[in-house]
Design a protein around this motif. Sequence first.
Motif, PDB file in Angstrom:
ATOM      1  N   GLU A  18      22.225  59.453  38.670  1.00  0.00           N
ATOM      2  CA  GLU A  18      23.460  58.960  38.044  1.00  0.00           C
ATOM      3  C   GLU A  18      24.692  59.420  38.805  1.00  0.00           C
ATOM      4  OE1 GLU A  18      22.696  58.225  33.330  1.00  0.00           O
ATOM      5  OE2 GLU A  18      23.342  60.206  33.937  1.00  0.00           O
ATOM      6  N   ARG A  22      27.723  57.382  40.406  1.00  0.00           N
ATOM      7  CA  ARG A  22      29.097  57.623  39.946  1.00  0.00           C
ATOM      8  C   ARG A  22      30.020  57.967  41.095  1.00  0.00           C
ATOM      9  NH1 ARG A  22      28.932  62.264  35.822  1.00  0.00           N
ATOM     10  NH2 ARG A  22      31.170  62.398  36.209  1.00  0.00           N
ATOM     11  N   ALA A  60      14.251  59.127  24.625  1.00  0.00           N
ATOM     12  CA  ALA A  60      14.739  58.450  25.838  1.00  0.00           C
ATOM     13  C   ALA A  60      16.088  59.019  26.237  1.00  0.00           C
ATOM     14  CB  ALA A  60      14.849  56.953  25.588  1.00  0.00           C
ATOM     15  N   LEU A  61      16.228  59.400  27.496  1.00  0.00           N
ATOM     16  CA  LEU A  61      17.490  59.987  27.942  1.00  0.00           C
ATOM     17  C   LEU A  61      18.556  58.917  28.167  1.00  0.00           C
ATOM     18  CD1 LEU A  61      16.347  62.833  30.347  1.00  0.00           C
ATOM     19  CD2 LEU A  61      17.605  63.070  28.206  1.00  0.00           C
ATOM     20  N   ARG A  62      18.125  57.709  28.477  1.00  0.00           N
ATOM     21  CA  ARG A  62      19.072  56.619  28.669  1.00  0.00           C
ATOM     22  C   ARG A  62      18.473  55.344  28.102  1.00  0.00           C
ATOM     23  NH1 ARG A  62      21.668  60.444  29.256  1.00  0.00           N
ATOM     24  NH2 ARG A  62      22.872  61.129  31.064  1.00  0.00           N
ATOM     25  N   THR A  63      19.336  54.422  27.717  1.00  0.00           N
ATOM     26  CA  THR A  63      18.851  53.127  27.244  1.00  0.00           C
ATOM     27  C   THR A  63      18.353  52.316  28.441  1.00  0.00           C
ATOM     28  OG1 THR A  63      20.970  52.043  27.582  1.00  0.00           O
ATOM     29  CG2 THR A  63      20.636  53.136  25.446  1.00  0.00           C
ATOM     30  N   ASP A  66      21.304  51.154  30.390  1.00  0.00           N
ATOM     31  CA  ASP A  66      21.940  52.163  31.244  1.00  0.00           C
ATOM     32  C   ASP A  66      21.129  52.375  32.517  1.00  0.00           C
ATOM     33  OD1 ASP A  66      23.964  52.542  29.452  1.00  0.00           O
ATOM     34  OD2 ASP A  66      23.072  54.285  28.493  1.00  0.00           O
ATOM     35  N   THR A 284      19.864  72.540  30.348  1.00  0.00           N
ATOM     36  CA  THR A 284      21.229  72.278  30.808  1.00  0.00           C
ATOM     37  C   THR A 284      21.351  72.480  32.316  1.00  0.00           C
ATOM     38  OG1 THR A 284      21.749  74.526  30.133  1.00  0.00           O
ATOM     39  CG2 THR A 284      22.438  72.764  28.664  1.00  0.00           C
ATOM     40  N   ALA A 287      20.437  69.289  34.409  1.00  0.00           N
ATOM     41  CA  ALA A 287      21.484  68.281  34.567  1.00  0.00           C
ATOM     42  C   ALA A 287      22.582  68.770  35.510  1.00  0.00           C
ATOM     43  CB  ALA A 287      22.074  67.926  33.208  1.00  0.00           C
ATOM     44  N   GLU A 288      23.024  70.008  35.304  1.00  0.00           N
ATOM     45  CA  GLU A 288      24.124  70.522  36.128  1.00  0.00           C
ATOM     46  C   GLU A 288      23.738  70.616  37.595  1.00  0.00           C
ATOM     47  OE1 GLU A 288      26.256  73.290  32.696  1.00  0.00           O
ATOM     48  OE2 GLU A 288      25.066  74.242  34.262  1.00  0.00           O
ATOM     49  N   MET A 291      23.449  67.213  39.285  1.00  0.00           N
ATOM     50  CA  MET A 291      24.780  66.716  39.640  1.00  0.00           C
ATOM     51  C   MET A 291      25.321  67.425  40.874  1.00  0.00           C
ATOM     52  SD  MET A 291      26.161  66.677  35.721  1.00  0.00           S
ATOM     53  CE  MET A 291      27.867  66.378  36.125  1.00  0.00           C
ATOM     54  N   ARG A 295      26.243  65.752  44.528  1.00  0.00           N
ATOM     55  CA  ARG A 295      27.609  65.791  45.082  1.00  0.00           C
ATOM     56  C   ARG A 295      27.632  66.433  46.454  1.00  0.00           C
ATOM     57  NH1 ARG A 295      30.083  67.180  39.245  1.00  0.00           N
ATOM     58  NH2 ARG A 295      30.552  65.017  38.666  1.00  0.00           N
TER      59      ARG A 295
END
Lengths: 394, 64
Positions: A18, A22, A60-63, A66, A284, A287-288, A291, A295
């Motif tokens: 994601e 983004r 589900a983490l995303r639809t 998505d 957590t 996810a962090e 990301m 990046r």
Amino acid sequence: MRRIVVVGASAAGLAAAETLRREGYDGTLTLVGDEPLAPYDRPPLSKQLLAAEWEPGRLALRTPGDLAGLDLDLRLGAAATSLELAERTVELADGTTVPYDALIVATGVRPRRLPGEGAHVLRTLDDALALRDRLAPGRRLVVVGAGFLGAEAAAVAWRLGCEVTLLEPAPVPLAHAVGTEVGQVLTAAHLERGVNLRCGVSVAEVTGDGVRLAGGELVEADEVLVAIGSLPNTEWLAGSGLAVGDGVVCDEYCQAARDVYAAGDVARWYNPLFGQSMRIEHRTNAAEQGMAAARNLLNPQARKPFAPVPYFWSDQYDMKIQAYGYLRGHDEVAVVEGDPAERKFVAAYRTGDRISGALAVGMPPKAIRQWRQAIATGASWAEAVRPTVPAADS
Amino acid sequence: MKVELEADKCVASGQCVLAAMEVFDQDDDGIAILLEEQVGEDQLDDVKEAIAVCPAAAIRLVDQ
């Protein structure tokens, strides 16, 4: 850069994918997952899902919409089996070879097991559903390992009316992670409810009718859950040239090699905030770090060290446990707010001369935030926990 | 854009507050609450960060 491959389709891999989109990456983005399912959330597996309060769809983490919006080359149900660093290719279990310009490794961990057949583990949705099917009033469940996962499962099974036995090799459960006193407070919640907790016992094997202890004793059970920790999924990287040592070894930028990054449970990276290498199996962090890795991969000229304050929570009976920082290897624990006997308190952890962690049970968020802040700023123990009392005017 | 929060999924981590303090807060049990449902362009990045770090996938952004 036109081809990025993310291996691992759980929280870290999804966050990485994601973030790449983004941040404007519009090339081919391959997301590889060993399970056939779209990315789903794991913490509820030992909580709401095991308790049958939630059905799998809620995880589900995303639809689908998505996910479709990410325009992924999604390869689910195909584990990565090898990596060729020089060729820049990943081989999958279905026989296909996926080339990449950059790679993110987020293959997570798998449960440790015991010798013998027939025990449950708790990592995947299938694991949780299989265990849930077998929990019913009066059923005897033996949980091997009284860590956070084992304790959560024991609490759910107790609530469902099972006869629960918790077997733990350490004298006090979780003492290595949270300290003896806090470990005892958390343990008391099981004992009060009649969970049979046996500490200082090591289990040799799973048998057809329970588990056999190292001394030979058989502890009978209808079902056995083994929750004795995890192993990073790095076997597929053997011989690739990537450094592996209890996880994929990364620098502070989550980089493992040129154009190769790692994130989530599988990544061992240098966290400059604590001045040490760590591998964190928290939701957590997945996810962090996903990301952060994404990046840094896209912006090598402006890359930033990944220096988070780790965070985890655990729900057991009526207790909500929350912890910030890196508690492992601490030198001292001090209760700084509330009362452990009431299971409403904050404990602070000292490592060296700084505050390295805080654990709260049943405290409002505002009471916890200041402690997180102290950890994030690297505050000294003296200023955060034992402030010098100004001398009274004489 | 409109922010949607599924409070019954919230695990009280407070990650959303750290990411977007103007949009999210927590009640005394730690459960996230929305301070603003409608967010402007200037808050969009923070809200997207909150969505990404939420460990319960409890936040969504809906186009109106």
